[in-house]
Structure formats: C-alpha cells, structure tokens
Write an enzyme that holds these catalytic residues in place. Sequence first.
Site: not given
Length: 376
Positions: A81, A136, A244, A299
């Site tokens: 993202p 979020y 994440k 990531d």
Amino acid sequence: MAAQPSFVSLDDFEKHAYARLDRNALDYYRSGAQDMITVRENQRAFDRIVVRPRVLRDVSTIDMQVTVQGQPISSPICIAPTAMQRMAHPEGECATARASVRKDTCMILSSWSTTSIEDVAASTPNSHAPKWLQLYIYKDREATKRLIERAQDSGYTAIALTVDTPFLGRRLADIRNRFQLPPHLTMANFSDQGKAQVGKADAASAADNASGLAAYVASQIDPTLSWKHVQWVKSVARIPVLVKGILTAEDARLAVDAGVDGIIVSNHGGRQIDTAPATIDVLEEVCRAVASRVEVYLDGGVRRGTDVFKALALGATAVFLGRPVLWALSYNGEDGVVEMLDMINEELRLTMALAGCVNISDISRDHVRMLAQPRL
C-alpha cells in the site's frame, strides 16, 4: 515521437521518476524519517546475505506460484500500500490495480488512496487477483468500521492493519516542503472534509516543525491503540486481518495471541523511526516466533529478484513492493507497473534456476548465509 527509455533494472524506473515528478510528490514518496538511515539499510541489508546455489538440478521449468491467505497468485511478488498514487499518474490506484490483475498478484490498497475503494474495485471487474485494504484506526471508530465494511462489500479479501503509526515519523523533506495534497486531489475514501483533505488547514494548525500530513495524523489517527483494538477490528471484519509494522519476536507473538491471520514485517519504508532495523534483518526472528502459525510477509528495500529469493529463504510467504510501484506508475501508468513487475519476476525466475530451485517450496534456509552485520 520520442523513444521510450530502455530500462534494465528497477533503479532505472527510480531515476526516471526523480527527473519527472514535481518536488512535493517526489519528496513525499522518497522521504524517510530523520536522516533516512533505515531507508538506506532496507536495501543494503540484502547485500549482507549471500545465496548458496545448488547445481545439476534440472531447472528447465520454473513454477513461482504461491498462495496468500488461501488465494493463489502467480508469484510471491506483490504490491504494497502506497498513499496518494494519483500524484504519480492521473489514473493512480486504478492503473496499479489493473497491473496487479494482469500479473495475477496481490495488491494492498492504501486507505489514504486518491481513488475510492469502490472505484478501484470497479476498475478490475471479475478479477480473481486478491485485493486487500490497508487500514488505520481513526479516532472516529464508525469511520473505521465503514472502511472495513466497504472493503468487504467491494470484494476485498483481507484487511492489513497498520500498527506502527500512532504519530507520523519526522520526515524532514515533508517539513521543508510543508507537504500538502494537491488541491485537485483528496483522500477519496472519505466524504468528511476533515478526513479527506491534507492541506492548508492541517498545516496551519500544526506546530512550526510539522508537515500537513503530520498534523492530519495527529488530528485523526488514534494514538491510544493497543492489542485490544486489533481484536476489535477482528470482531468487525468478516475477512482475514493482518497486522503491518511488526519488527520484533515479542510483538509477533502478541499478534498471534490477538488472533491475527498474518503478519507483514515492515518498518513503513523507513518512514517512522529512524535507525529501526532493516526488515530483512528481523524477518527470521519474526518467523521463528510465529512458528508457522500464521503467514509472514515482508516489505521494505526489495529491488532485485535475489532480494525476493533471500526473503523467501528466511521464511517470508511473499514480499510487497512499495516505492518501485510508484516510480513505474509515474513512468508509464499501468503498463509501467506491468513492465516493472515483469522485470523483477524474471530476475526471481533466473535466481531460482541458478540456485537449483524449480518451485517456491524448494527455497530453504540452506540457500542463504548471513554475513556479519555492521552497526548502523
């Protein structure tokens, strides 16, 4: 008509973007926290891992297919993202989504996208390539709940809850530029102007040393979050929930105890706390703590097929690319992202062949060796 540049590595896309994007967008995309030590370490850390190739292994056919959260994809290279993609290209997130479908891979849409959840889904009708929503937790819990429900209703198959941003990291370039979302763009997932705009109102209300986005986060995102809020998201969602932003074994175990369905090892692209470890340096620690109870992804810093191979050898199910997608998007929209993904997938295919692996399950810890790690 000018000839298109000939790119041979992901770095070429980045160099092109640096010459093409305006300063506000470029600095937002490339910046990290403080001195950007972690940004650099995310890439350099891969150089401290060597591949141990095996030979004479009939590698005439290579299969890179994997599954993520039970869904098959063509390779373990996915799309992370990244916010506000229409600053890079007019078609933004829709172009990226179409590219992910063409490559049959997973894309995570940022909740701070400049295209709505529904419009991104509509841009790829009848697609089986998985789309997840990054989330979020807002102070406005109903707004957060609506995002989850809209994602589910639009066919997204997982929620990736970002857990490393109670406040925004200190990003010097954004402070110098007084970062603002261009006036023709909004955070498209919100109708409330306070949540949709990152601009003059936020910058005006911020302290002198804050960007508009830092002020936005301070005003909208809840810093009181704890593991009980992960369980709240789980109670709202009918689809898998991943976290994440995990960098330690301790938090990995707490995440599993909280019932998450997966973990993304991430330092937010080096954008939150500078001198945090490179993600590849802590991947094995997290995987050992999880002990195969949930899938672990990574990531941060992935730029080569060899990087992907190393992450898989250390326990990752798949990796997610962030900035390279933005650079490719700014170069040539959907086709640029496809070209970039083709390039790194071919690098992974070649690495697997030269290392003696014909499918992803062949890649093991024995295929890599860690060199001594210098102090940051």
